[in-house]
Scaffold this motif. Structure first.
Motif, short mmCIF file in Angstrom:
data_model
loop_
_atom_site.label_atom_id
_atom_site.label_comp_id
_atom_site.label_asym_id
_atom_site.label_seq_id
_atom_site.Cartn_x
_atom_site.Cartn_y
_atom_site.Cartn_z
N ARG A 174 0.83 -1.21 0.00
CA ARG A 174 0.00 0.00 0.00
C ARG A 174 0.86 1.25 0.00
NH1 ARG A 174 -3.30 -2.95 3.88
NH2 ARG A 174 -2.17 -1.88 5.56
N GLY A 175 2.18 1.07 0.11
CA GLY A 175 3.08 2.21 0.13
C GLY A 175 3.13 2.92 1.47
N GLU A 176 2.62 2.27 2.51
CA GLU A 176 2.51 2.93 3.81
C GLU A 176 3.73 2.70 4.71
OE1 GLU A 176 -1.12 1.47 5.41
OE2 GLU A 176 -2.38 2.48 3.90
N THR A 177 4.63 1.84 4.30
CA THR A 177 5.84 1.61 5.07
C THR A 177 6.99 1.29 4.12
OG1 THR A 177 6.73 0.43 7.00
CG2 THR A 177 5.56 -0.90 5.37
N THR A 178 8.20 1.54 4.57
CA THR A 178 9.39 1.20 3.78
C THR A 178 10.29 0.31 4.62
OG1 THR A 178 10.57 3.20 4.49
CG2 THR A 178 9.32 3.32 2.44
N VAL A 179 10.97 -0.61 3.95
CA VAL A 179 11.82 -1.58 4.64
C VAL A 179 13.20 -1.60 4.00
CG1 VAL A 179 12.13 -4.01 5.26
CG2 VAL A 179 9.84 -3.01 5.32
N ALA A 180 14.23 -1.50 4.83
CA ALA A 180 15.61 -1.58 4.34
C ALA A 180 16.04 -3.04 4.30
CB ALA A 180 16.53 -0.79 5.27
N LEU A 181 16.89 -3.37 3.34
CA LEU A 181 17.47 -4.70 3.25
C LEU A 181 18.86 -4.64 3.87
CD1 LEU A 181 17.19 -7.61 2.08
CD2 LEU A 181 18.42 -6.76 0.07
N ALA A 182 19.01 -5.21 5.06
CA ALA A 182 20.26 -5.10 5.82
C ALA A 182 21.05 -6.40 5.72
CB ALA A 182 19.96 -4.76 7.28
N VAL A 183 21.89 -6.49 4.71
CA VAL A 183 22.67 -7.69 4.45
C VAL A 183 24.16 -7.44 4.63
CG1 VAL A 183 23.32 -9.38 2.68
CG2 VAL A 183 20.93 -8.67 2.91
N THR A 184 24.70 -6.41 3.98
CA THR A 184 26.13 -6.13 4.03
C THR A 184 26.57 -5.90 5.46
OG1 THR A 184 25.89 -5.03 1.90
CG2 THR A 184 27.98 -4.75 3.04
N ASP A 185 27.54 -6.70 5.90
CA ASP A 185 27.88 -6.77 7.32
C ASP A 185 29.22 -6.11 7.62
OD1 ASP A 185 26.63 -8.70 9.68
OD2 ASP A 185 28.78 -8.28 9.97
N CYS A 208 13.86 4.22 6.62
CA CYS A 208 12.97 3.07 6.72
C CYS A 208 12.16 3.08 8.02
CB CYS A 208 13.75 1.77 6.63
SG CYS A 208 14.83 1.45 8.05
N ASP A 209 11.10 2.29 8.02
CA ASP A 209 10.32 2.01 9.23
C ASP A 209 10.81 0.74 9.90
OD1 ASP A 209 8.25 4.17 8.92
OD2 ASP A 209 7.92 3.08 7.05
N ALA A 210 11.39 -0.16 9.12
CA ALA A 210 11.91 -1.43 9.63
C ALA A 210 13.03 -1.90 8.71
CB ALA A 210 10.80 -2.48 9.71
N ALA A 211 13.79 -2.86 9.20
CA ALA A 211 14.87 -3.44 8.39
C ALA A 211 14.72 -4.95 8.37
CB ALA A 211 16.23 -3.06 8.96
N LEU A 212 14.93 -5.53 7.20
CA LEU A 212 14.99 -6.98 7.06
C LEU A 212 16.46 -7.37 7.20
CD1 LEU A 212 13.58 -9.66 6.42
CD2 LEU A 212 13.90 -9.15 3.98
N VAL A 213 16.81 -7.97 8.33
CA VAL A 213 18.21 -8.16 8.74
C VAL A 213 18.62 -9.62 8.59
CG1 VAL A 213 19.88 -7.89 10.62
CG2 VAL A 213 17.98 -6.26 10.38
N LEU A 214 19.72 -9.83 7.87
CA LEU A 214 20.33 -11.15 7.78
C LEU A 214 21.27 -11.31 8.98
CD1 LEU A 214 20.71 -13.71 5.95
CD2 LEU A 214 22.77 -12.59 5.09
N ALA A 215 21.00 -12.31 9.81
CA ALA A 215 21.79 -12.49 11.04
C ALA A 215 22.19 -13.95 11.21
CB ALA A 215 20.98 -12.04 12.26
N ARG A 216 23.34 -14.14 11.84
CA ARG A 216 23.84 -15.49 12.15
C ARG A 216 23.17 -15.99 13.44
NH1 ARG A 216 28.39 -18.24 10.98
NH2 ARG A 216 29.29 -16.46 9.87
N HIS A 217 22.58 -17.17 13.38
CA HIS A 217 22.00 -17.74 14.60
C HIS A 217 22.73 -19.01 15.05
CE1 HIS A 217 20.02 -20.29 11.58
NE2 HIS A 217 19.80 -21.15 12.54
N ARG A 218 23.69 -19.48 14.21
CA ARG A 218 24.54 -20.61 14.57
C ARG A 218 25.98 -20.25 14.22
NH1 ARG A 218 24.01 -24.58 11.22
NH2 ARG A 218 24.62 -26.27 12.63
#
Length: 370
Positions: A104-115, A152-162
Motif C-alpha cells: 500500500r506504500g505505507e511503510t518502507t523496509v531496508a534490506l540489511a545484508v552487508t555486514d 525506513c520504518d523497519a529493516a529486514l536483517v540477515l543475522a547469524r544464529h549458529r
C-alpha cells in the motif's frame, strides 16, 4: 505470460504524476496508493513481472535521482519477495502486516545484508548475531552501506544464529527501526534520496514472530532472490545507458565544430557506435528473460547480467564524459552519474567476485561438449 500492458503503463504514469520524485518515501507512497506495487506482481504472485519491472525502472530513471530509483528498486526486487514468498515459511503476524503496508506504500523496509564484520560479499563471515530463545530473540551487530537505512520504518536483517561457517547458519529478522538498541548513522551524501546508512544493533530484544521464515534457510533464499536483483540492475542500467546515448547523440549533432558538428567526424561516430554495440549486447542478454516467467534467473545468468550491466554502464558513461569534456562536469552531468553508477559494479557482489564465480559455470555457459 503477462505483458506490461498499456493499462500497467497508464497506471504507473498516473501514480507518478504529481508525486515528489526527489523524495523516495513520498514516491513509494504514490506507487502503493496508485496500485502499481500490486500490479507489478501479476496474478497475486510474489515476484515482479520482468517486463513490468523494466517499465517501472525506465520511468523512474527518466524522472528520479539515481538514489531515489535505488530505494525503490531494492524494495520491489528483493525486500517484497523475500517477505512475502511462501517458501520461506508461513507469513503471519508482524511480517504479514508489513507486507500489506508495503504494497500500500505505507511503510518502507531496508534490506540489511552487508555486514561490518565481513569482507565485501563474503556473507558467511558475517558477525551480526541473533540469539534465538523460546520467548525472545536478541540481535547484536552492525550492517553497513544499507539502502533506506535512514528513512525506513523497519529493516529486514540477515543475522547469524549458529556459529558454523555454513549457509544454514543464518536467519532473517524483521526489526523495527524504533526498537530500543537500534541506532542509525548516515553514510554521507552519496546517492541522494536513497537513505544509505549504517545500522547498529545493541541487545535489540524482539518477539519470536520477528523471524521471517525458518532459521537456516535465509542465505539460500537470498542467494536465489539476488538473481532478480541482478536482473533489475541490468534492466535499470539498460535504461540509464539508453538515456545517456540519446542525450549524447543529440549533443554531438548540435555541437559546432570547424567543418560542421562533432557528429560529422568519423572518429566521434566510431566511438559512439561502439557504445551502441555494447548497449545492444546488454539488450540481447535481457531479451530472453523479459519473455520468461516472473522469478529468479539461473545463478550463472544472474552473474552474467551483473557483470554485463556494470561494464556497459561504465563504458557508456566514460565515453560520454570523454566526448562531452567540460560539459560532463556540470551539476547533474555525466561525470556525477558515472561516479554513482559505479555501484552497479559493487552492489550485490563486486564484478571481480562475479567473474571468479562465473569461471566455475564455464561448462554450463559454453554448452554441452561434442
Amino acid at each position: 505470460m503477462p505483458e506490461p500492458t498499456a493499462d500497467f503503463t497508464a497506471t504507473l504514469r498516473t501514480a507518478l504524476a504529481g508525486a515528489d520524485t526527489a523524495d523516495a518515501r513520498a514516491l513509494w507512497r504514490a506507487l502503493g496508493a496508485g496500485g502499481v506495487l500490486v500490479a507489478l506482481c501479476p496474478d497475486g504472485g510474489t515476484q515482479p513481472d520482468p517486463r513490468r519491472l523494466a517499465t517501472l525502472l525506465t520511468e523512474l530513471d527518466a524522472r528520479c535521482p539515481l538514489g531515489v530509483a535505488l530505494s525503490i528498486c531494492v524494495q520491489v526486487a528483493t525486500v517484497l519477495p523475500l517477505l512475502s514468498e511462501p517458501a520461506t515459511g508461513p507469513v503471519a503476524g508482524p511480517v504479514a502486516e508489513t507486507v500489506a503496508d508495503l504494497v500500500r506504500g505505507e511503510t518502507t523496509v531496508a534490506l540489511a545484508v552487508t555486514d561490518a564484520g565481513a569482507s565485501g560479499s563474503d556473507l558467511l563471515d558475517a558477525t551480526t548475531r541473533a540469539k534465538l530463545g523460546d520467548d525472545a530473540v536478541t540481535l547484536d551487530g552492525r550492517k553497513e552501506w544499507i539502502t533506506n537505512a535512514t528513512t525506513c520504518d523497519a529493516a529486514l536483517v540477515l543475522a547469524r544464529h549458529r556459529e558454523p561457517r555454513h549457509f544454514t547458519s543464518f536467519c532473517w529478522l524483521l526489526v523495527p527501526r524504533s526498537a530500543p538498541g537500534v541506532t542509525v548513522e548516515p553514510a554521507g551524501r552519496a546517492f541522494a534520496g536513497s537513505g544509505v546508512g549504517h545500522l547498529r544493533f545493541d541487545g535489540v530484544a524482539l518477539e519470536p514472530n520477528a523471524l521471517v521464515g525458518r532459521p537456516g534457510r535465509a542465505l539460500a533464499g537470498f542467494a536465489r532472490q539476488v538473481g532478480v536483483e541482478r536482473l533489475a540492475g541490468a534492466l535499470w542500467s539498460r535504461a540509464i545507458c539508453r538515456r545517456l546515448m540519446t542525450g549524447l547523440g543529440d549533443w554531438l549533432r548540435a555541437r559546432p565544430a570547424a567543418d560542421g558538428t562533432l557528429w560529422d567526424h568519423p572518429a566521434v561516430r566510431e566511438r559512439y557506435a561502439r557504445c551502441l554495440v555494447a548497449l545492444r549486447q546488454l539488450d540481447a542478454l535481457c531479451a530472453p528473460l523479459l519473455d520468461g516467467p516472473p522469478g529468479p534467473p539461473s545463478t550463472a545468468t544472474g552473474m552474467v547480467l551483473k557483470v554485463a550491466a556494470a561494464e556497459t554502464v561504465e563504458t557508456i558513461a566514460a565515453e560520454a564524459v570523454h566526448l562531452r569534456g567540460a560539459d560532463a562536469f556540470r551539476d547533474g552531468g555525466e561525470a556525477a552519474l558515472r561516479t554513482e553508477a559505479a555501484m552497479f559494479g559493487i552492489a550485490g557482489g563486486a564484478t571481480g567476485t562475479m567473474l571468479a564465480g562465473l569461471a566455475d559455470h564455464a561448462d554450463d555457459l559454453l554448452g554441452s561438449r561434442p
